[in-house]
Design an enzyme around this catalytic site. Structure first.
Site, PDB file in Angstrom:
ATOM      1  N   ASP A   1      18.888  25.160 -10.861  1.00  0.00           N
ATOM      2  CA  ASP A   1      19.833  26.194 -11.311  1.00  0.00           C
ATOM      3  C   ASP A   1      19.137  27.532 -11.550  1.00  0.00           C
ATOM      4  O   ASP A   1      19.768  28.583 -11.473  1.00  0.00           O
ATOM      5  CB  ASP A   1      20.485  25.785 -12.645  1.00  0.00           C
ATOM      6  CG  ASP A   1      21.477  24.654 -12.509  1.00  0.00           C
ATOM      7  OD1 ASP A   1      22.303  24.717 -11.585  1.00  0.00           O
ATOM      8  OD2 ASP A   1      21.424  23.713 -13.321  1.00  0.00           O
TER       9      ASP A   1
ATOM     10  N   ASP B   1      19.993  24.369  -5.075  1.00  0.00           N
ATOM     11  CA  ASP B   1      21.271  23.883  -5.611  1.00  0.00           C
ATOM     12  C   ASP B   1      22.317  24.219  -4.548  1.00  0.00           C
ATOM     13  O   ASP B   1      22.705  25.378  -4.393  1.00  0.00           O
ATOM     14  CB  ASP B   1      21.626  24.540  -6.950  1.00  0.00           C
ATOM     15  CG  ASP B   1      22.814  23.823  -7.592  1.00  0.00           C
ATOM     16  OD1 ASP B   1      23.516  23.089  -6.876  1.00  0.00           O
ATOM     17  OD2 ASP B   1      23.028  23.996  -8.808  1.00  0.00           O
TER      18      ASP B   1
ATOM     19  N   ILE C   1      25.536  23.636  -4.141  1.00  0.00           N
ATOM     20  CA  ILE C   1      26.782  24.236  -4.671  1.00  0.00           C
ATOM     21  C   ILE C   1      26.671  24.221  -6.179  1.00  0.00           C
ATOM     22  O   ILE C   1      26.761  23.165  -6.797  1.00  0.00           O
ATOM     23  CB  ILE C   1      28.042  23.437  -4.255  1.00  0.00           C
ATOM     24  CG1 ILE C   1      28.185  23.365  -2.728  1.00  0.00           C
ATOM     25  CG2 ILE C   1      29.296  24.074  -4.865  1.00  0.00           C
ATOM     26  CD1 ILE C   1      29.306  22.457  -2.256  1.00  0.00           C
ATOM     27  N   ASP C   2      26.448  25.369  -6.777  1.00  0.00           N
ATOM     28  CA  ASP C   2      26.467  25.437  -8.239  1.00  0.00           C
ATOM     29  C   ASP C   2      27.877  25.844  -8.663  1.00  0.00           C
ATOM     30  O   ASP C   2      28.486  26.733  -8.054  1.00  0.00           O
ATOM     31  CB  ASP C   2      25.443  26.461  -8.752  1.00  0.00           C
ATOM     32  CG  ASP C   2      25.420  26.468 -10.265  1.00  0.00           C
ATOM     33  OD1 ASP C   2      25.220  25.394 -10.852  1.00  0.00           O
ATOM     34  OD2 ASP C   2      25.640  27.533 -10.871  1.00  0.00           O
TER      35      ASP C   2
ATOM     36  N   ASP D   1      27.282  18.228  -0.988  1.00  0.00           N
ATOM     37  CA  ASP D   1      26.023  18.689  -1.601  1.00  0.00           C
ATOM     38  C   ASP D   1      24.810  18.167  -0.834  1.00  0.00           C
ATOM     39  O   ASP D   1      23.898  18.919  -0.499  1.00  0.00           O
ATOM     40  CB  ASP D   1      25.911  18.172  -3.044  1.00  0.00           C
ATOM     41  CG  ASP D   1      26.574  19.099  -4.050  1.00  0.00           C
ATOM     42  OD1 ASP D   1      27.193  20.074  -3.623  1.00  0.00           O
ATOM     43  OD2 ASP D   1      26.463  18.834  -5.253  1.00  0.00           O
TER      44      ASP D   1
ATOM     45  N   THR E   1      30.315  23.244  -9.268  1.00  0.00           N
ATOM     46  CA  THR E   1      31.098  22.318  -8.434  1.00  0.00           C
ATOM     47  C   THR E   1      32.522  22.157  -8.946  1.00  0.00           C
ATOM     48  O   THR E   1      33.452  22.058  -8.137  1.00  0.00           O
ATOM     49  CB  THR E   1      30.424  20.928  -8.355  1.00  0.00           C
ATOM     50  OG1 THR E   1      29.482  20.818  -9.402  1.00  0.00           O
ATOM     51  CG2 THR E   1      29.715  20.753  -7.058  1.00  0.00           C
TER      52      THR E   1
ATOM     53  N   GLU F   1      19.057  18.594  -5.918  1.00  0.00           N
ATOM     54  CA  GLU F   1      19.625  17.762  -6.972  1.00  0.00           C
ATOM     55  C   GLU F   1      19.915  16.327  -6.507  1.00  0.00           C
ATOM     56  O   GLU F   1      19.706  15.370  -7.237  1.00  0.00           O
ATOM     57  CB  GLU F   1      20.933  18.434  -7.413  1.00  0.00           C
ATOM     58  CG  GLU F   1      21.716  17.671  -8.428  1.00  0.00           C
ATOM     59  CD  GLU F   1      22.910  18.475  -8.949  1.00  0.00           C
ATOM     60  OE1 GLU F   1      23.197  19.558  -8.417  1.00  0.00           O
ATOM     61  OE2 GLU F   1      23.529  17.988  -9.903  1.00  0.00           O
TER      62      GLU F   1
HETATM   63  C1  2IP Z   1      26.280  23.104 -13.486  1.00  0.00           C
HETATM   64  C2  2IP Z   1      27.250  24.273 -13.417  1.00  0.00           C
HETATM   65  C3  2IP Z   1      27.961  24.358 -14.727  1.00  0.00           C
HETATM   66  C4  2IP Z   1      26.982  24.684 -15.846  1.00  0.00           C
HETATM   67  C5  2IP Z   1      25.848  23.668 -15.880  1.00  0.00           C
HETATM   68  C6  2IP Z   1      25.207  23.468 -14.490  1.00  0.00           C
HETATM   69  O1  2IP Z   1      25.771  22.839 -12.211  1.00  0.00           O
HETATM   70  O2  2IP Z   1      26.604  25.484 -13.149  1.00  0.00           O
HETATM   71  O3  2IP Z   1      28.945  25.329 -14.609  1.00  0.00           O
HETATM   72  O4  2IP Z   1      27.672  24.637 -17.076  1.00  0.00           O
HETATM   73  O5  2IP Z   1      24.869  24.118 -16.760  1.00  0.00           O
HETATM   74  O6  2IP Z   1      24.233  22.454 -14.555  1.00  0.00           O
HETATM   75  P1  2IP Z   1      28.416  25.928 -17.721  1.00  0.00           P
HETATM   76  O7  2IP Z   1      29.440  26.385 -16.737  1.00  0.00           O
HETATM   77  O8  2IP Z   1      28.973  25.421 -19.018  1.00  0.00           O
HETATM   78  O9  2IP Z   1      27.324  26.945 -17.886  1.00  0.00           O
HETATM   79  P2  2IP Z   1      26.583  21.948 -11.085  1.00  0.00           P
HETATM   80  O10 2IP Z   1      27.896  22.555 -10.852  1.00  0.00           O
HETATM   81  O11 2IP Z   1      25.644  22.051  -9.890  1.00  0.00           O
HETATM   82  O12 2IP Z   1      26.646  20.558 -11.645  1.00  0.00           O
HETATM   83 CA    CA Z   2      23.939  23.491 -10.700  1.00  0.00          CA
END
Ligand code: 2IP
Ligand code: CA
Length: 366
Positions: free
Chosen positions: A299, A155, A157-158, A55, A160, A80
């Site tokens: 995000d 972000d 890698i969203d 990241d 993760t 982040e």
């Molecule tokens: C996370 C990721 C999660 C999401 C959460 C984000 O970001 O997108 O999947 O939760 O809100 O902050 P959910 O899948 O329940 O919506 P990261 O992977 O960058 O930590």
């Molecule tokens: Ca994210």
């Protein structure tokens, strides 16, 4: 030719996608990626795991590449993770992307084995010019655009957890993955610093097209919404469906889902905040609602800019209910400092058609 910020952001996003892919396809790197932080093989020298390093590296690479072309934005490119890594003895290493691949590899070798460090540094310093037909025509930005008034949220890698596990589960709805690599996105959003309004967004799905075992090609979405310029490569028609469709986190509150069901919506549950917002952009769903404060500025900035270029938006969930009107998420830096959080703490509602907010506000207010 003048450098174009949208194209530069797309190139940076594709480089990020390459780094994300190489971490999964290179055996030495994948081993580090799936390694349990607390397991016996854990990287004992450092308190962060490899995922965090990937990241940080992506984030620092995007920062360096964009700041090299648009120096006026240098101090307002944020993500982040902090680039400081501290080892068990309290010694600190800062992840620095150097002038050359050798320099970067040397820095990474303080944390990784030499092979892994060289592979990653090679990707960081590879020239990437992403020009696919699906990108459409990228507009020239206004000549008087003040770059010193633009900030960036990244972000790297969203999704993760999905990135690491890689296992796919599908929903009952065509094209909507519940968990898996398709839920992984790279998000780069630009906002106006004086107004806090998101104005340019790039969202990439690095693992969207599987060409072969471990070989993937990205799918890239972009949008720009400035006062005199709205453009994007997201001109999707709403697919025919009987009911409205909403997409939710699997952890969404049951009472809220009940209210939404009463409004005639069907539900899909999927991972990834960026992925869910993308499904609104493509109109595969009508709504992404999250009642909790579990997303952050990085995000939402990119998908919100794209949605705005389409006439949609992302609103604060609780903020809109308490004001009885849709209140868009804002990126004002002074609010962030005042509230001491980068979190979208009041939840969110993403829609492509903002008229859906009327019904929602009337029914969710109670
Ligand atoms: C996370 C990721 C999660 C999401 C959460 C984000 O970001 O997108 O999947 O939760 O809100 O902050 P959910 O899948 O329940 O919506 P990261 O992977 O960058 O930590
Ligand atoms: Ca994210």
């Amino acid at each position: 030719m003048e450098p174009n910020l949208i194209q530069q952001l797309i190139n940076a996003t594709e480089k990020a996608a390459n780094i994300a892919r190489v971490c999964r396809s290179n055996e030495a790197l994948l081993k580090l990626l799936v390694q349990e932080k607390t397991g016996p093989e854990a990287n004992a020298r450092f308190e962060h795991d490899f995922k965090t390093l990937a990241d940080v590296l992506i984030q620092e690479t995007i920062k360096r590449d964009i700041a090299a072309v648009f120096p006026a934005m240098r101090d307002a490119i944020k993500g982040e993770e902090s680039p400081n890594f501290t080892n068990a003895d309290g010694e600190s290493t800062v992840i620095v992307v150097g002038e050359t691949a050798e320099e970067t590899a040397q820095c990474l070798a303080a944390i990784l084995n030499v092979e892994a460090a060289e592979v990653l540094a090679g990707e960081v310093h590879r020239d990437v010019a992403y020009e696919e037909a699906l990108l459409g025509e990228i507009p020239v930005l206004p000549k008087d655009l003040d770059y010193s008034n633009l900030g960036i949220w990244i972000d790297p890698i969203d999704g993760t957890a999905e990135y690491i596990s890689g296992d796919s589960i599908f929903t009952d709805f065509p094209g909507i993955t519940s968990t898996g690599l398709d839920c992984v996105t790279v998000l780069v959003g630009v906002y106006e610093r004086t107004t806090g309004i998101p104005v340019i967004g790039v969202v990439s799905q690095p693992f969207h097209n599987k060409l072969d075992e471990n070989v993937y090609r990205s799918l890239v979405f972009w949008g720009v919404c400035l006062p005199d310029l709205q453009a994007n490569n997201c001109q999707f028609e709403r697919p025919a469906r009987e009911n409205r469709l909403g997409i939710f986190s699997s952890s969404e509150n049951g009472d809220i889902l009940q209210h939404i069901m009463e409004l005639g919506y069907e539900f899909a549950f999927a991972a990834g905040a960026g992925h869910k917002a993308l499904k609104v952009i493509t109109w595969e769903v009508d709504l992404y609602l999250l009642s909790k404060g579990s997303t952050f500025k990085w995000d939402t900035c990119a998908p919100q800019a794209i949605l705005r270029s389409l006439g949609g938006d992302i609103f604060s969930y609780r903020g809109s209910i308490s004001e009885c009107k849709p209140i868009p998420l804002s990126y004002l830096e002074e609010d962030e400092e005042k509230e001491n959080t980068k979190c979208n703490k009041d939840g969110l509602v993403a829609v492509r058609d903002v008229s859906l907010m009327d019904d929602l506000l009337t029914n969710l207010a109670g």
